[in-house]
Design a protein around this motif. Structure first.
Motif, mmCIF file in Angstrom:
data_model
loop_
_atom_site.group_PDB
_atom_site.id
_atom_site.type_symbol
_atom_site.label_atom_id
_atom_site.label_comp_id
_atom_site.label_asym_id
_atom_site.label_seq_id
_atom_site.Cartn_x
_atom_site.Cartn_y
_atom_site.Cartn_z
ATOM 1 N N LEU A 216 8.466 12.234 1.068
ATOM 2 C CA LEU A 216 8.514 10.860 1.584
ATOM 3 C C LEU A 216 8.083 10.799 3.045
ATOM 4 C CD1 LEU A 216 11.872 9.404 0.160
ATOM 5 C CD2 LEU A 216 9.548 8.732 -0.470
ATOM 6 N N LYS B 299 3.498 10.691 -3.504
ATOM 7 C CA LYS B 299 4.350 9.894 -4.402
ATOM 8 C C LYS B 299 4.594 10.628 -5.721
ATOM 9 C CE LYS B 299 3.468 5.176 -2.739
ATOM 10 N NZ LYS B 299 2.818 3.878 -3.052
ATOM 11 N N GLU C 182 13.025 14.952 0.634
ATOM 12 C CA GLU C 182 12.638 13.885 1.565
ATOM 13 C C GLU C 182 11.346 14.229 2.305
ATOM 14 O OE1 GLU C 182 15.240 16.514 4.219
ATOM 15 O OE2 GLU C 182 15.236 15.854 2.124
ATOM 16 N N SER D 263 9.951 1.375 5.664
ATOM 17 C CA SER D 263 10.657 1.438 4.381
ATOM 18 C C SER D 263 10.797 2.888 3.899
ATOM 19 C CB SER D 263 9.904 0.608 3.339
ATOM 20 O OG SER D 263 10.519 0.715 2.077
ATOM 21 N N LYS D 264 9.726 3.672 4.074
ATOM 22 C CA LYS D 264 9.762 5.074 3.644
ATOM 23 C C LYS D 264 10.675 5.917 4.532
ATOM 24 C CE LYS D 264 7.139 4.751 0.082
ATOM 25 N NZ LYS D 264 7.764 4.832 -1.247
ATOM 26 N N THR E 220 13.207 4.851 6.084
ATOM 27 C CA THR E 220 14.567 4.467 5.697
ATOM 28 C C THR E 220 15.027 5.298 4.504
ATOM 29 O OG1 THR E 220 14.128 2.196 6.426
ATOM 30 C CG2 THR E 220 16.056 2.531 5.043
ATOM 31 N N GLU E 221 14.140 5.457 3.517
ATOM 32 C CA GLU E 221 14.461 6.269 2.344
ATOM 33 C C GLU E 221 14.725 7.722 2.733
ATOM 34 O OE1 GLU E 221 12.038 5.767 -1.254
ATOM 35 O OE2 GLU E 221 11.126 4.024 -0.276
ATOM 36 N N ILE F 194 18.173 8.061 4.071
ATOM 37 C CA ILE F 194 19.192 7.943 3.018
ATOM 38 C C ILE F 194 19.382 9.311 2.347
ATOM 39 C CG2 ILE F 194 19.674 6.955 0.732
ATOM 40 C CD1 ILE F 194 18.257 4.375 1.779
ATOM 41 N N LEU F 195 18.247 9.995 2.099
ATOM 42 C CA LEU F 195 18.320 11.325 1.484
ATOM 43 C C LEU F 195 18.889 12.360 2.446
ATOM 44 C CD1 LEU F 195 14.938 11.470 -0.450
ATOM 45 C CD2 LEU F 195 17.201 11.613 -1.471
#
Length: 202
Positions: free
Chosen positions: A86, A73, A83, A104-105, A107-108, A111-112
């Motif tokens: 993450l 983090k 990414e 959730s991670k 998904t992030e 997105i990146l």
């Protein structure tokens, strides 16, 4: 001031030497030793995101997942374009069966990097673990649409269909996988196991 420049070059050189030593330790699976050198780098340069990542990687290998997550983090806070940090954070959550947080991670991550097919596959695995099979299947489909030769996604998708007792669809995935890689031994084993299971109920 030349003394300031010289000092800066000295510490840069020291970081590079430490990273070389760290790489050797990691290759030899000496993660505690690598971790100690990472900490030394962070004393020299507290904003070295890769050092935080490497600390996290060593902690992950030592199965100290919460500590690893903290390091990943921090690495991502310093460099929010990576990414990769993450990814490892999500993986540590998954290893602790914290699937919703891992989703959730992942998904992030997508997105990146919307082309990260492995992230979609891992996202699907997390969904499958909490019995959200249809959503998992969607993620496997995305992974394969990006990389039609991504073998792990076919195996994972087949497992999802087996859990849904859709055995013919699982066999279709094994067939597709074996077209891509006829030498994929664990696909043959899984297929044979499935046929054996089906025969028990005939």
């Amino acid at each position: 001031d030349t003394s300031v420049i010289s000092e800066g070059l000295y510490y840069q050189g020291k970081e590079m030497k430490l990273f070389k030593t760290i790489n050797k330790f990691i290759k030899n699976k000496e993660y505690e030793k690598a971790l100690n050198d990472c900490i030394e780098i962070l004393i020299i340069n507290p904003l070295n995101d890769y050092a935080y990542y490497t600390c996290g990687y060593c902690l992950e290998k030592l199965e100290r997942y919460e500590d690893a997550i903290d390091k990943f983090k921090i690495a991502f806070e310093i460099n929010p374009k990576s990414e990769h940090y993450l990814w490892h954070c999500a993986n540590c959550l998954r290893r602790q069966d914290r699937y919703e947080e891992a989703i959730s991670k992942f998904t992030e991550v997508t997105i990146l990097n919307p082309e990260d097919y492995a992230a979609y596959g891992a996202w699907g695995d997390c969904l499958r673990e909490i019995s959200r099979y249809e959503e998992a299947d969607e993620q496997y489909q995305k992974a394969i649409s990006i990389n039609p030769k991504y073998e792990d996604a076919y195996l994972a998708w087949a497992r999802s269909f087996i859990l849904q007792e859709q055995y013919n669809k699982a066999i279709e995935k094994y067939e597709l996988l074996l077209e891509i890689n006829p030498q994929k031994e664990n696909a043959y084993i899984a297929w044979a196991s499935l046929l054996s299971k089906q025969n028990q109920y005939v």
